[in-house]
Design an enzyme around this catalytic site. Sequence first.
Site, short mmCIF file in Angstrom:
data_model
loop_
_atom_site.label_atom_id
_atom_site.label_comp_id
_atom_site.label_asym_id
_atom_site.label_seq_id
_atom_site.Cartn_x
_atom_site.Cartn_y
_atom_site.Cartn_z
N GLY A 86 0.85 -1.20 0.00
CA GLY A 86 0.00 0.00 0.00
C GLY A 86 0.88 1.24 0.00
O GLY A 86 2.10 1.17 -0.02
N LEU A 104 1.35 3.67 2.38
CA LEU A 104 2.18 3.77 3.58
C LEU A 104 3.01 2.51 3.75
O LEU A 104 4.20 2.58 4.10
CB LEU A 104 1.27 3.97 4.81
CG LEU A 104 1.96 3.96 6.16
CD1 LEU A 104 3.00 5.07 6.27
CD2 LEU A 104 0.93 4.09 7.29
N ASP A 156 -5.29 -11.90 4.38
CA ASP A 156 -6.53 -11.12 4.38
C ASP A 156 -6.97 -10.90 5.83
O ASP A 156 -7.22 -11.89 6.54
CB ASP A 156 -7.59 -11.90 3.58
CG ASP A 156 -8.90 -11.14 3.45
OD1 ASP A 156 -9.12 -10.17 4.20
OD2 ASP A 156 -9.71 -11.55 2.61
N ALA A 202 -6.77 -1.10 5.05
CA ALA A 202 -7.95 -0.28 5.31
C ALA A 202 -8.92 -0.39 4.15
O ALA A 202 -8.52 -0.66 3.02
CB ALA A 202 -7.54 1.18 5.49
N TYR A 237 -17.08 5.89 7.16
CA TYR A 237 -15.64 5.60 7.22
C TYR A 237 -15.10 6.00 8.60
O TYR A 237 -14.41 5.21 9.27
CB TYR A 237 -14.92 6.37 6.11
CG TYR A 237 -13.41 6.35 6.21
CD1 TYR A 237 -12.69 5.23 5.84
CD2 TYR A 237 -12.71 7.47 6.70
CE1 TYR A 237 -11.30 5.21 5.93
CE2 TYR A 237 -11.32 7.46 6.79
CZ TYR A 237 -10.63 6.33 6.41
OH TYR A 237 -9.25 6.31 6.52
N LYS A 267 -13.46 3.57 11.44
CA LYS A 267 -12.07 3.73 11.91
C LYS A 267 -12.05 3.91 13.44
O LYS A 267 -11.18 3.38 14.12
CB LYS A 267 -11.39 4.94 11.24
CG LYS A 267 -11.18 4.80 9.74
CD LYS A 267 -10.24 3.68 9.34
CE LYS A 267 -8.79 3.95 9.58
NZ LYS A 267 -7.93 2.86 9.02
N1 LIG Z 1 -4.85 7.80 2.35
C1 LIG Z 1 -5.17 8.77 3.20
O1 LIG Z 1 -5.32 9.94 2.83
C2 LIG Z 1 -5.33 8.46 4.68
C3 LIG Z 1 -5.71 9.49 5.55
C4 LIG Z 1 -5.83 9.20 6.91
C5 LIG Z 1 -5.61 7.91 7.37
N2 LIG Z 1 -5.27 6.92 6.49
C6 LIG Z 1 -5.04 5.57 7.01
O2 LIG Z 1 -3.68 5.22 6.80
C7 LIG Z 1 -3.56 3.82 6.56
C8 LIG Z 1 -2.74 3.57 5.30
O3 LIG Z 1 -3.40 4.15 4.18
P1 LIG Z 1 -2.85 4.03 2.69
O4 LIG Z 1 -3.14 5.31 2.01
O5 LIG Z 1 -1.46 3.48 2.72
O6 LIG Z 1 -3.85 2.89 2.11
P2 LIG Z 1 -3.68 1.96 0.80
O7 LIG Z 1 -2.66 2.48 -0.13
O8 LIG Z 1 -5.07 1.73 0.27
O9 LIG Z 1 -3.09 0.59 1.40
C9 LIG Z 1 -3.91 -0.33 2.07
C10 LIG Z 1 -3.28 -1.70 1.94
O10 LIG Z 1 -4.13 -2.64 2.60
C11 LIG Z 1 -4.37 -3.75 1.74
N3 LIG Z 1 -5.66 -4.36 2.04
C12 LIG Z 1 -6.91 -3.97 1.65
N4 LIG Z 1 -7.83 -4.82 2.12
C13 LIG Z 1 -7.16 -5.77 2.84
C14 LIG Z 1 -7.54 -6.93 3.56
N5 LIG Z 1 -8.84 -7.31 3.65
N6 LIG Z 1 -6.58 -7.67 4.17
C15 LIG Z 1 -5.28 -7.31 4.11
N7 LIG Z 1 -4.84 -6.23 3.43
C16 LIG Z 1 -5.78 -5.46 2.79
C17 LIG Z 1 -4.34 -3.14 0.35
O11 LIG Z 1 -4.12 -4.16 -0.62
P3 LIG Z 1 -4.81 -4.05 -2.09
O12 LIG Z 1 -4.46 -2.74 -2.62
O13 LIG Z 1 -4.24 -5.18 -2.84
O14 LIG Z 1 -6.29 -4.12 -1.87
C18 LIG Z 1 -3.15 -2.18 0.48
O15 LIG Z 1 -1.94 -2.87 0.33
C19 LIG Z 1 -5.00 3.28 6.54
O16 LIG Z 1 -5.33 2.78 7.80
C20 LIG Z 1 -5.84 4.50 6.26
O17 LIG Z 1 -7.16 4.38 6.76
C21 LIG Z 1 -5.11 7.16 5.16
#
Ligand SMILES: NC(=O)c1ccc[n+]([C@@H]2O[C@H](COP(=O)([O-])OP(=O)(O)OC[C@H]3O[C@@H](n4cnc5c(N)ncnc54)[C@H](OP(=O)(O)O)[C@@H]3O)[C@@H](O)[C@H]2O)c1
Length: 285
Positions: A10, A12, A34, A58, A123, A127
Amino acid sequence: MRVALIGADGQLGSDLLKVLKGFNLFPLYYPEFDVTDKEKMKQRLESLKPDTIINTSAFNDVDASEERIKEAFEVNAFALRDLSYISLELGTALMHFSSDYVFDGLKKSPYHESDKPNPVNVYGVSKLAGEYFLQNILEKYYIIRTSGLYGEAGCKGKGYNFVDLMVKKAGKNEDVKIVDDQYMTPTWSFELAERIRDLLDKGKYGLYHMSSEGECTWFQFAGKIFSLLGKRPHVAPVETKSYGARAQRPLYSVLENRALKGIGIRDFSHWEEALKKYMKEKKYI
Ligand SMILES: NC(=O)c1ccc[n+]([C@@H]2O[C@H](COP(=O)([O-])OP(=O)(O)OC[C@H]3O[C@@H](n4cnc5c(N)ncnc54)[C@H](OP(=O)(O)O)[C@@H]3O)[C@@H](O)[C@H]2O)c1
């Protein structure tokens, strides 16, 4: 330290993979791993015997969460109950990421860790429920709330990150409408990953806000991206009311990194500085 990293490809997760090189790291990828499959997850984690589990997974499509409520809760909340019990059984610490969207945005000054959450969309509720499971079940937990993440891999759940999207739009000279009444702090996932490494080194459990310094609206964020690119596409500021997104959003969700500063971890850069570094690294400028 043995660290199991969930969601390692992902946005992060992939920066953590780069930054945590000195740790004994076990990257875990969806769908082989998963978080909604408790038994398989338990078996795999038992075999790895990590000292710390980092969960970056997430369901983070804020608008889709309004309709796909069950999926949002399965990944953002119920999976955290399972992960917490597994961690308790294994004696492992659990690090989990949450969001500025646990707040309602009515405060109008930066939120710190002791402010009362009051999410305004599905959402945010999912969370916050995830946070509560960790806090209720575990003593050895880290909950990190962050905001407006962008990074090299792009947000996999949303299919893009805001900076890359704006760069693409500027290249096409498209008309762009961007909300100008939601204040937050854009945060580079690489800088967040560096502070996570520092926090793991300190081993101080708890709830932390972690985002860049300063604040802006999404319109101001886009304006800075365009000015760094030296381009002036047709950008129109719009109000959240007329933008028509499915989910309600807090109009102010700036986080203050009070707890992090309290344990002496170095400050994040101002968001404009971090943005410039990211854009240089991506060779946009
Ligand atoms: N992005 C933002 O602006 C933001 C803001 C505030 C907080 N956050 C939080 O920060 C964290 C990291 O965000 P990010 O932007 O890095 O998210 P991301 O790029 O969407 O990465 C999420 C990762 O989790 C994997 N995933 C999804 N469903 C899953 C499951 N059922 N089991 C195991 N893995 C699974 C995804 O794999 P696939 O891609 O293969 O599905 C991806 O590798 C999250 O908790 C998010 O809520 C993000």
